[in-house]
Design an enzyme around this catalytic site. Structure first.
Site, PDB file in Angstrom:
ATOM      1  N   ARG A 234      85.652 -10.883  61.105  1.00 15.24           N
ATOM      2  CA  ARG A 234      85.584 -11.697  60.037  1.00 15.24           C
ATOM      3  C   ARG A 234      84.996 -10.210  59.310  1.00 15.24           C
ATOM      4  NH1 ARG A 234      89.041 -13.499  60.890  1.00 15.24           N
ATOM      5  NH2 ARG A 234      90.071 -15.779  61.292  1.00 15.24           N
TER       6      ARG A 234
ATOM      7  N   GLU B 219      87.409 -11.914  50.796  1.00 17.89           N
ATOM      8  CA  GLU B 219      89.281 -11.514  51.074  1.00 17.89           C
ATOM      9  C   GLU B 219      89.874 -12.147  49.649  1.00 17.89           C
ATOM     10  OE1 GLU B 219      90.682 -11.933  54.044  1.00 17.89           O
ATOM     11  OE2 GLU B 219      88.933 -10.751  55.116  1.00 17.89           O
TER      12      GLU B 219
ATOM     13  N   ARG C  81      77.435 -12.412  73.749  1.00 17.69           N
ATOM     14  CA  ARG C  81      76.494 -13.541  73.594  1.00 17.69           C
ATOM     15  C   ARG C  81      76.405 -13.728  75.149  1.00 17.69           C
ATOM     16  NH1 ARG C  81      79.769 -18.358  70.993  1.00 17.69           N
ATOM     17  NH2 ARG C  81      81.534 -17.034  71.443  1.00 17.69           N
TER      18      ARG C  81
ATOM     19  N   GLY D 272      84.994 -10.856  73.723  1.00 15.69           N
ATOM     20  CA  GLY D 272      86.005 -12.063  74.231  1.00 15.69           C
ATOM     21  C   GLY D 272      87.132 -10.973  74.097  1.00 15.69           C
ATOM     22  N   ARG D 273      88.757 -12.082  74.000  1.00 15.26           N
ATOM     23  CA  ARG D 273      90.015 -11.272  74.926  1.00 15.26           C
ATOM     24  C   ARG D 273      90.077 -10.552  73.678  1.00 15.26           C
ATOM     25  NH1 ARG D 273      90.629 -16.162  72.740  1.00 15.26           N
ATOM     26  NH2 ARG D 273      90.663 -18.000  74.183  1.00 15.26           N
ATOM     27  N   ILE D 274      90.051 -10.200  72.240  1.00 12.59           N
ATOM     28  CA  ILE D 274      90.559  -8.966  70.943  1.00 12.59           C
ATOM     29  C   ILE D 274      89.420  -7.656  72.141  1.00 12.59           C
ATOM     30  CG2 ILE D 274      91.038  -8.434  69.455  1.00 12.59           C
ATOM     31  CD1 ILE D 274      91.365 -11.423  68.328  1.00 12.59           C
TER      32      ILE D 274
ATOM     33  N   ILE E 118      87.946  -6.028  62.939  1.00 14.65           N
ATOM     34  CA  ILE E 118      89.253  -6.541  62.365  1.00 14.65           C
ATOM     35  C   ILE E 118      88.710  -8.332  62.727  1.00 14.65           C
ATOM     36  CG2 ILE E 118      90.824  -4.766  62.926  1.00 14.65           C
ATOM     37  CD1 ILE E 118      89.433  -6.469  65.498  1.00 14.65           C
TER      38      ILE E 118
ATOM     39  N   HIS F 164      93.999  -7.492  55.892  1.00 10.84           N
ATOM     40  CA  HIS F 164      94.292  -8.826  56.767  1.00 10.84           C
ATOM     41  C   HIS F 164      95.279  -9.085  56.848  1.00 10.84           C
ATOM     42  CE1 HIS F 164      91.662 -12.724  57.844  1.00 10.84           C
ATOM     43  NE2 HIS F 164      92.243 -12.209  58.878  1.00 10.84           N
TER      44      HIS F 164
HETATM   45  C1  8YV Z   1      95.360 -14.845  59.757  1.00  9.52           C
HETATM   46  C2  8YV Z   1      93.184 -14.191  61.735  1.00  9.52           C
HETATM   47  O1  8YV Z   1      95.178 -14.099  58.939  1.00  9.52           O
HETATM   48  O2  8YV Z   1      93.915 -15.195  63.387  1.00  9.52           O
HETATM   49  C3  8YV Z   1      92.894 -15.595  62.707  1.00  9.52           C
HETATM   50  O3  8YV Z   1      92.058 -15.602  63.312  1.00  9.52           O
HETATM   51  O4  8YV Z   1      92.151 -13.977  61.280  1.00  9.52           O
HETATM   52  C4  8YV Z   1      94.880 -14.247  61.518  1.00  9.52           C
HETATM   53  O5  8YV Z   1      95.740 -14.339  62.555  1.00  9.52           O
HETATM   54  C5  8YV Z   1      95.372 -15.906  60.240  1.00  9.52           C
HETATM   55  O6  8YV Z   1      94.016 -16.739  60.324  1.00  9.52           O
HETATM   56  C6  8YV Z   1      96.408 -16.820  59.271  1.00  9.52           C
HETATM   57  O7  8YV Z   1      96.136 -17.654  58.677  1.00  9.52           O
END
Ligand code: 8YV
Length: 315
Positions: free
Chosen positions: A229, A258, A172, A150-152, A227, A276
């Site tokens: 989930r 977490e 995918r 994806g973007r990341i 980085i 996180h």
């Molecule tokens: C945050 C993240 O920790 O954007 C996400 O999906 O995992 C993080 O940026 C989180 O969602 C902030 O609540």
């Protein structure tokens, strides 16, 4: 009755103050459960962070709900199908955090391969006075596998190019506009690469995508970076793989339960852990907050939502 925002998570104070200046807002945690039920008809917007689950039952309990605004790009904890079925739209914060997350992925990759944490502890223990730190692992020119393009994932690939890394991926779908080699399964990708970086969405569709077999394929010289989930990696299998030297190391920003982190991942020079925090820089959290505000303001003004969740959620 005024349309009201129901805040159900801890969020940056600046965002909450800004929202309160423009719209009625109630913090769910300050309401008794019975008061919440009694006032349920007031709430048209539900405001949550990315870690807060929003179930079908919670959505159904808010009969006037129209919008769920997520502070985060990941929205797998929201039952998007149930929301859609009830005519509730969902927004998230894509784009603004991509650079930070990709930066931390590269940081974890370098820190894990070069054992930066272990090397610091080595100095702090006074061990340098007795000799040199053991040799570590070269990053430049190595093979990088991206799980989830994806973007990341693309932003990580861009950074990896500066390290002359050969980038391949599993996603995918195969992308014509991306030059890296495509592998049809996570297993084949892990088998091919030196560093496997997990950048997929969370949710049921990707649960334990990185399992004992994938870790075995990554192999004794392979390093896992996550980085995305914690749910994407079978954490028990990962602890075992680290313990038994099935893989060389891991750099992890996310975990299955977490903020609980397995003891088996701690105190190891080949494991780098961060809490996180990939998107947690001042400027990015500010941009995320602004985007949440813009989405909510657009809803109240009847304008198009800037960043609605559009893709089909995980089945
Ligand atoms: C945050 C993240 O920790 O954007 C996400 O999906 O995992 C993080 O940026 C989180 O969602 C902030 O609540």
């Amino acid at each position: 009755m005024a349309e009201t925002i129901l805040q159900a998570s801890t969020l940056p104070q600046r965002l909450v103050v800004q929202l309160r200046q423009h719209f009625p807002l109630v913090d769910q945690r300050e309401l008794a459960p019975l008061a919440l039920a009694a006032r349920a008809g007031e709430f048209t917007v539900l405001l949550v962070d990315g870690e807060t689950a929003v179930s079908a039952a919670q959505i159904a309990a808010l009969p006037q709900l129209k919008l769920i605004a997520v502070f985060g790009v990941g929205y797998e904890r929201v039952d998007v199908l149930a929301a859609r079925a009830q005519g509730v739209r969902v927004t998230h914060t894509p784009g603004v955090l991509t650079d930070d997350v990709a930066d931390l992925a590269i940081g974890l990759l370098l820190a894990t391969a070069r054992q930066i944490g272990g090397a610091q502890r080595f100095i702090e223990r006074g061990d340098w006075l007795q000799g040199s730190y053991p040799w570590t692992r070269k990053v430049s020119g190595a093979r990088l596998g991206i799980l989830g393009l994806g973007r990341i994932g693309r932003a990580i690939a861009q950074r990896a190019a500066a390290f002359n890394m050969a980038v391949s991926y599993h996603s995918r779908q195969q992308y014509d506009d991306f030059t890296g080699r495509f592998f049809a399964t996570p297993l084949a990708l892990a088998d091919h690469c030196d560093f496997l970086v997990v950048c997929t969405n969370g949710g049921v569709a990707t649960r334990a995508l990185v399992d004992a077999k994938v870790l075995a394929a990554l192999g004794a010289n392979g390093i896992l970076i996550n980085i995305a989930r914690g749910s994407v990696v079978d954490e028990a299998a990962l602890v075992k793989a680290i313990d038994q030297g099935v893989i060389a190391g891991a750099g992890l920003d996310v975990f299955e339960c977490e903020p609980q982190v397995p003891a088996g991942l701690m105190g190891r020079d080949n494991v780098v852990l961060t809490p996180h925090m990939a998107s947690a820089t001042h400027s990015t959290r500010r941009m995320m907050a602004d985007l949440v505000f813009d989405n909510i303001a657009a809803y109240f003004a009847g304008r198009a939502l800037p960043t609605p969740v559009t893709e089909s959620p995980n089945p």
